[in-house]
Motif scaffolding. Structure first.
Motif, PDB file in Angstrom:
ATOM      1  N   CYS A  12       0.907  -1.161  -0.033  1.00 30.31           N
ATOM      2  CA  CYS A  12      -0.181  -0.036   0.182  1.00 30.31           C
ATOM      3  C   CYS A  12       0.773   1.311   0.121  1.00 30.31           C
ATOM      4  CB  CYS A  12      -0.979  -0.051   1.311  1.00 30.31           C
ATOM      5  SG  CYS A  12      -2.280  -1.145   0.989  1.00 30.31           S
ATOM      6  N   SER A  13       0.511   2.089  -0.971  1.00 33.07           N
ATOM      7  CA  SER A  13       1.198   3.320  -0.904  1.00 33.07           C
ATOM      8  C   SER A  13       1.062   4.210  -0.066  1.00 33.07           C
ATOM      9  CB  SER A  13       0.851   4.069  -2.390  1.00 33.07           C
ATOM     10  OG  SER A  13      -0.321   4.593  -2.298  1.00 33.07           O
ATOM     11  N   LYS A  14       1.734   5.174   0.421  1.00 29.11           N
ATOM     12  CA  LYS A  14       1.713   6.232   1.373  1.00 29.11           C
ATOM     13  C   LYS A  14       0.318   6.887   1.087  1.00 29.11           C
ATOM     14  CE  LYS A  14       5.407   8.175   3.941  1.00 29.11           C
ATOM     15  NZ  LYS A  14       6.743   8.371   3.247  1.00 29.11           N
ATOM     16  N   GLN A  15       0.037   7.367  -0.262  1.00 30.06           N
ATOM     17  CA  GLN A  15      -1.211   7.925  -0.572  1.00 30.06           C
ATOM     18  C   GLN A  15      -2.339   7.073  -0.258  1.00 30.06           C
ATOM     19  OE1 GLN A  15      -0.580   8.877  -4.816  1.00 30.06           O
ATOM     20  NE2 GLN A  15      -1.428  11.051  -4.403  1.00 30.06           N
ATOM     21  N   ARG A  16      -2.378   5.927  -0.662  1.00 32.15           N
ATOM     22  CA  ARG A  16      -3.501   5.133  -0.359  1.00 32.15           C
ATOM     23  C   ARG A  16      -3.867   5.017   0.946  1.00 32.15           C
ATOM     24  NH1 ARG A  16      -5.293   0.101   1.873  1.00 32.15           N
ATOM     25  NH2 ARG A  16      -7.381  -0.131   0.836  1.00 32.15           N
ATOM     26  N   LEU A  17      -2.602   5.088   1.862  1.00 30.46           N
ATOM     27  CA  LEU A  17      -3.074   4.882   3.371  1.00 30.46           C
ATOM     28  C   LEU A  17      -3.578   6.347   3.924  1.00 30.46           C
ATOM     29  CD1 LEU A  17       0.093   3.037   4.566  1.00 30.46           C
ATOM     30  CD2 LEU A  17      -2.208   2.125   4.329  1.00 30.46           C
ATOM     31  N   GLU A  18      -2.989   7.434   3.314  1.00 35.09           N
ATOM     32  CA  GLU A  18      -3.513   8.635   3.581  1.00 35.09           C
ATOM     33  C   GLU A  18      -5.085   8.808   3.351  1.00 35.09           C
ATOM     34  OE1 GLU A  18      -3.437  11.995   5.456  1.00 35.09           O
ATOM     35  OE2 GLU A  18      -1.809  10.439   5.390  1.00 35.09           O
ATOM     36  N   THR A  19      -5.430   8.556   2.099  1.00 37.42           N
ATOM     37  CA  THR A  19      -6.844   8.447   1.678  1.00 37.42           C
ATOM     38  C   THR A  19      -7.698   7.650   2.568  1.00 37.42           C
ATOM     39  OG1 THR A  19      -5.895   8.679  -0.647  1.00 37.42           O
ATOM     40  CG2 THR A  19      -8.115   8.689  -0.524  1.00 37.42           C
ATOM     41  N   LEU A  20      -7.275   6.408   2.934  1.00 39.75           N
ATOM     42  CA  LEU A  20      -8.003   5.445   3.647  1.00 39.75           C
ATOM     43  C   LEU A  20      -8.164   6.296   5.036  1.00 39.75           C
ATOM     44  CD1 LEU A  20      -9.008   2.569   4.242  1.00 39.75           C
ATOM     45  CD2 LEU A  20      -6.739   2.131   4.995  1.00 39.75           C
ATOM     46  N   ARG A  21      -7.105   6.695   5.519  1.00 39.31           N
ATOM     47  CA  ARG A  21      -7.062   7.499   6.888  1.00 39.31           C
ATOM     48  C   ARG A  21      -8.252   8.629   6.947  1.00 39.31           C
ATOM     49  NH1 ARG A  21      -4.071   8.987  11.346  1.00 39.31           N
ATOM     50  NH2 ARG A  21      -4.275  11.084  11.676  1.00 39.31           N
ATOM     51  N   THR A  65     -10.603   9.125   4.728  1.00 37.48           N
ATOM     52  CA  THR A  65     -12.151   8.384   4.707  1.00 37.48           C
ATOM     53  C   THR A  65     -12.734   8.132   6.049  1.00 37.48           C
ATOM     54  OG1 THR A  65     -11.446   7.595   2.575  1.00 37.48           O
ATOM     55  CG2 THR A  65     -13.719   7.041   3.163  1.00 37.48           C
ATOM     56  N   GLN A  66     -11.856   7.421   6.892  1.00 36.79           N
ATOM     57  CA  GLN A  66     -12.302   6.813   8.419  1.00 36.79           C
ATOM     58  C   GLN A  66     -12.611   7.927   9.058  1.00 36.79           C
ATOM     59  OE1 GLN A  66      -9.035   4.414   8.528  1.00 36.79           O
ATOM     60  NE2 GLN A  66      -9.946   2.302   8.012  1.00 36.79           N
ATOM     61  N   MET A  67     -11.710   8.879   9.031  1.00 39.76           N
ATOM     62  CA  MET A  67     -11.722   9.982   9.949  1.00 39.76           C
ATOM     63  C   MET A  67     -13.026  10.569   9.699  1.00 39.76           C
ATOM     64  SD  MET A  67      -9.068  10.560  11.956  1.00 39.76           S
ATOM     65  CE  MET A  67      -8.429  12.313  12.163  1.00 39.76           C
ATOM     66  N   ALA A  68     -13.442  10.845   8.458  1.00 38.90           N
ATOM     67  CA  ALA A  68     -14.626  11.578   7.839  1.00 38.90           C
ATOM     68  C   ALA A  68     -16.065  10.881   8.195  1.00 38.90           C
ATOM     69  CB  ALA A  68     -14.650  11.719   6.472  1.00 38.90           C
ATOM     70  N   ASN A  69     -15.694   9.478   8.324  1.00 40.74           N
ATOM     71  CA  ASN A  69     -16.985   8.601   8.719  1.00 40.74           C
ATOM     72  C   ASN A  69     -16.890   8.280  10.407  1.00 40.74           C
ATOM     73  OD1 ASN A  69     -17.590   8.369   6.152  1.00 40.74           O
ATOM     74  ND2 ASN A  69     -16.563   6.574   5.828  1.00 40.74           N
ATOM     75  N   ARG A  70     -16.016   9.180  10.943  1.00 37.01           N
ATOM     76  CA  ARG A  70     -15.865   9.102  12.447  1.00 37.01           C
ATOM     77  C   ARG A  70     -15.422   7.671  12.916  1.00 37.01           C
ATOM     78  NH1 ARG A  70     -18.057  13.472  14.846  1.00 37.01           N
ATOM     79  NH2 ARG A  70     -19.084  14.893  13.711  1.00 37.01           N
ATOM     80  N   GLN A  71     -14.560   6.940  12.010  1.00 35.75           N
ATOM     81  CA  GLN A  71     -14.145   5.760  12.274  1.00 35.75           C
ATOM     82  C   GLN A  71     -12.609   5.842  12.724  1.00 35.75           C
ATOM     83  OE1 GLN A  71     -14.558   3.906   8.510  1.00 35.75           O
ATOM     84  NE2 GLN A  71     -16.254   2.690   9.034  1.00 35.75           N
ATOM     85  N   LYS A  72     -12.339   4.709  13.810  1.00 36.92           N
ATOM     86  CA  LYS A  72     -10.802   4.961  14.180  1.00 36.92           C
ATOM     87  C   LYS A  72     -10.200   4.623  12.802  1.00 36.92           C
ATOM     88  CE  LYS A  72      -8.369   2.548  17.732  1.00 36.92           C
ATOM     89  NZ  LYS A  72      -8.605   1.563  18.653  1.00 36.92           N
ATOM     90  N   PRO A  73      -9.184   5.497  12.567  1.00 34.43           N
ATOM     91  CA  PRO A  73      -8.322   5.133  11.564  1.00 34.43           C
ATOM     92  C   PRO A  73      -7.408   3.819  11.799  1.00 34.43           C
ATOM     93  CG  PRO A  73      -7.756   7.344  12.630  1.00 34.43           C
ATOM     94  CD  PRO A  73      -8.548   6.659  13.390  1.00 34.43           C
ATOM     95  N   ARG A  74      -7.539   3.043  11.062  1.00 34.90           N
ATOM     96  CA  ARG A  74      -6.766   1.850  11.142  1.00 34.90           C
ATOM     97  C   ARG A  74      -6.617   1.116   9.799  1.00 34.90           C
ATOM     98  NH1 ARG A  74      -9.963  -2.650  11.438  1.00 34.90           N
ATOM     99  NH2 ARG A  74      -9.093  -3.618  13.183  1.00 34.90           N
ATOM    100  N   TYR A  75      -5.418   0.212   9.409  1.00 44.36           N
ATOM    101  CA  TYR A  75      -5.263  -0.294   8.032  1.00 44.36           C
ATOM    102  C   TYR A  75      -6.261  -1.278   7.913  1.00 44.36           C
ATOM    103  CZ  TYR A  75      -2.844  -2.788   4.339  1.00 44.36           C
ATOM    104  OH  TYR A  75      -2.689  -3.383   3.300  1.00 44.36           O
ATOM    105  N   ASP A  76      -6.892  -1.270   6.641  1.00 45.57           N
ATOM    106  CA  ASP A  76      -7.891  -2.118   6.385  1.00 45.57           C
ATOM    107  C   ASP A  76      -7.726  -3.515   5.839  1.00 45.57           C
ATOM    108  OD1 ASP A  76      -7.027  -1.534   3.875  1.00 45.57           O
ATOM    109  OD2 ASP A  76      -8.513  -0.850   3.052  1.00 45.57           O
ATOM    110  N   GLY A  77      -6.560  -3.924   5.931  1.00 45.12           N
ATOM    111  CA  GLY A  77      -6.026  -5.300   5.394  1.00 45.12           C
ATOM    112  C   GLY A  77      -6.012  -5.459   4.136  1.00 45.12           C
ATOM    113  N   CYS A  78      -5.855  -4.295   3.272  1.00 50.16           N
ATOM    114  CA  CYS A  78      -5.634  -4.548   1.841  1.00 50.16           C
ATOM    115  C   CYS A  78      -4.968  -5.642   1.350  1.00 50.16           C
ATOM    116  CB  CYS A  78      -5.457  -3.279   1.377  1.00 50.16           C
ATOM    117  SG  CYS A  78      -5.374  -3.151  -0.526  1.00 50.16           S
TER     118      CYS A  78
END
Ligand code: GLU
Length: 466
Positions: free
Chosen positions: A99-108, A110-123
């Motif tokens: 996973c690229s830095k960018q992908r992880l950043e976007t994931l993070r 999105t999770q924050m925006a959805n009020r979820q705890k930032p975590r790796y999604d196991g991609c």
């Protein structure tokens, strides 16, 4: 056998919190007849320095916290970590992640925006990626997805964390170097640590470490996470609160035994007892008696404890400390029974070695000025007569001793029909420069004939010139 470890990262001096952790590890090891390991966690190459390693070793040596094993350096164990990382990959408990830095950043985001705890999604968890030549892949631990991790913390009680709360953490960076959680686990396992005692800033790492230990088939140690130390303003102890490196307390004239005694009381108690010998500490200490709440660092209390030790340690020890300090200041002094006597008198009234040295400098050095308040009160024209009489009669003394000096002072008070204070206080300010000293006859005896007489004459001139 019980084995504890102190595992500082050498990114600064040994601070008060670290010293307390080391002390608790050391005490528990001693109490249980076990071993105490020192491990330098220097994997952060940018922030770790040789000077910090030395500062930590110095601090521990000053406090007498000797280790039975080590110091081990994590930077010397990279090969071993690499072996364990590969083992985890091979047995299916770890995987390469692209996973690229960018992908992880976007994931993070999105999770924050959805009020979820930032975590790796196991991609990449089940992609079976292989290492590439360009070394761009990190390795993640396959954290179990079901169930929970629980452990009984000696301080905090039972802690249960659902595995769903934990994501697949990185155990090896793309350059192959291990991350903190991996190296700690490998070391705790290899060094057969039975009790991990550390600051509670690490409590969130513990479930992750337990999962890795289990994947490695290792026995999990027991844990004790120590609550924070706060400054008197209720904020986390930091440089703002004064000295935070323990060696500063050495510089400031504290005794190591007093420092230990103070540190142990930051979060641990035994009834109302405040002063403990090391043997008592070893006898009474228990991880289960550590307070759950944060403790507050209080310099006045440290001073008070230091004063108790100043008064009660063997005089010879205090004398040596004072001599070292005087030597450092290049103040000449004559050692011997009289010198010891001064120190014995002053250790009852001062709270650090530095205070003591400041208070006795007048014995060895001439002073240029009087303490302003003391001079204003005691060196007035009414003092001329007693000082002159004292000068005459003291200069005729055959034996310069406390008793004979006492008789002279008494005689002068009688001749002038004055009370003791009206004679003794001008004399005190004249010979010491200030209004505070042990009994005046003793003080004059210690200062010696020549110096005392010269200082009395000087005070007479001082008053006359006003
Ligand atoms: N090296 C860590 C630190 O200095 C301590 C790690 C541990 O005790 O597990 O905070």
């Amino acid at each position: 056998m019980i084995k504890t470890r102190f595992a500082p990262s050498p990114t600064g001096v040994l601070h008060v919190g670290g010293a307390r952790t080391a002390l608790f590890c050391w005490l528990f090891g001693k109490k249980m007849g076990g071993q105490f390991v020192l491990r330098i966690e220097d994997t952060d190459l940018e922030r770790s320095t040789e000077a910090s390693v030395q500062a930590i070793l110095d601090g521990m040596a000053w406090l007498g916290l000797d280790h039975d094993e080590g110091p081990y350096y994590q930077t010397q164990r990279f090969d071993r970590y690499a072996v364990v990382i590969q083992q985890l990959v091979e047995q299916g408990d770890a995987y390469y992640c692209a996973c690229s830095k960018q992908r992880l950043e976007t994931l993070r985001e999105t999770q924050m925006a959805n009020r979820q705890k930032p975590r790796y999604d196991g991609c990449c968890r089940d992609l079976g990626l292989k290492p590439d030549d360009k070394q761009t892949l990190v390795i993640r631990f396959k954290n179990p997805q079901q169930g929970e991790v629980s452990f009984i913390d000696h301080v905090k009680g039972e802690i249960i964390v659902s595995n769903q709360e934990l994501d697949d953490l990185i155990i090896a960076r793309s350059d192959g170097s291990p991350t903190y959680n991996l190296s700690v686990v490998v070391d705790d396992m290899d060094m057969e640590i039975t009790h991990v005692v550390r600051g509670d800033d690490h409590v969130n790492n513990t479930p992750r470490q337990i999962n890795i230990l289990k994947a490695l088939g290792a026995t999990c140690p027991e844990y004790a996470h120590l609550p924070m130390i706060l400054g008197e303003d209720g904020k986390r102890l930091s440089k703002r609160h004064g000295a935070v490196g323990v060696m500063q307390y050495f510089e400031d004239g504290y005794l190591p035994e007093a420092m230990l005694n103070y540190l142990v009381r930051l979060g641990w108690s035994h009834g109302d007892q405040e002063i403990f010998s090391i043997d008592e500490l070893i006898e009474y200490f228990s991880l289960d008696d550590i307070n759950r709440s944060a403790s507050t660092f209080n310099t006045d209390k440290l001073k008070w404890i230091n004063q108790q030790y100043m008064m009660n340690r063997p005089l010879g020890e205090i004398v040596t400390l004072v001599e070292n300090r005087l030597g450092g200041l290049q103040i000449e002094y004559e050692s011997g029974p009289e010198f010891d006597n001064i120190i014995d008198l002053y250790r009852q009234r001062t709270s650090t070695i530095n205070d003591l040295v400041d208070s006795i400098r007048y014995c060895f050095e001439d002073f240029d000025e009087y303490d302003a308040k003391a001079a204003k009160k005691a060196l007035r024209p009414v003092a001329l007569e007693p000082l002159n009489l004292l000068l005459n009669q003291l200069s005729e003394l055959d034996n310069w001793e406390k008793n004979t000096i006492h008789l002279v002072i008494e005689r002068v008070t009688e001749q002038l029909e004055l009370n003791m204070g009206k004679v003794g206080q001008p004399l005190r300010v004249a010979v010491t420069g200030g209004s505070f000293s042990p009994p005046i006859d003793e003080t004059v005896a210690i200062i010696g004939r020549e110096t005392s007489l010269a200082r009395i004459s000087k005070a007479i001139s001082y008053i006359s010139s006003k």
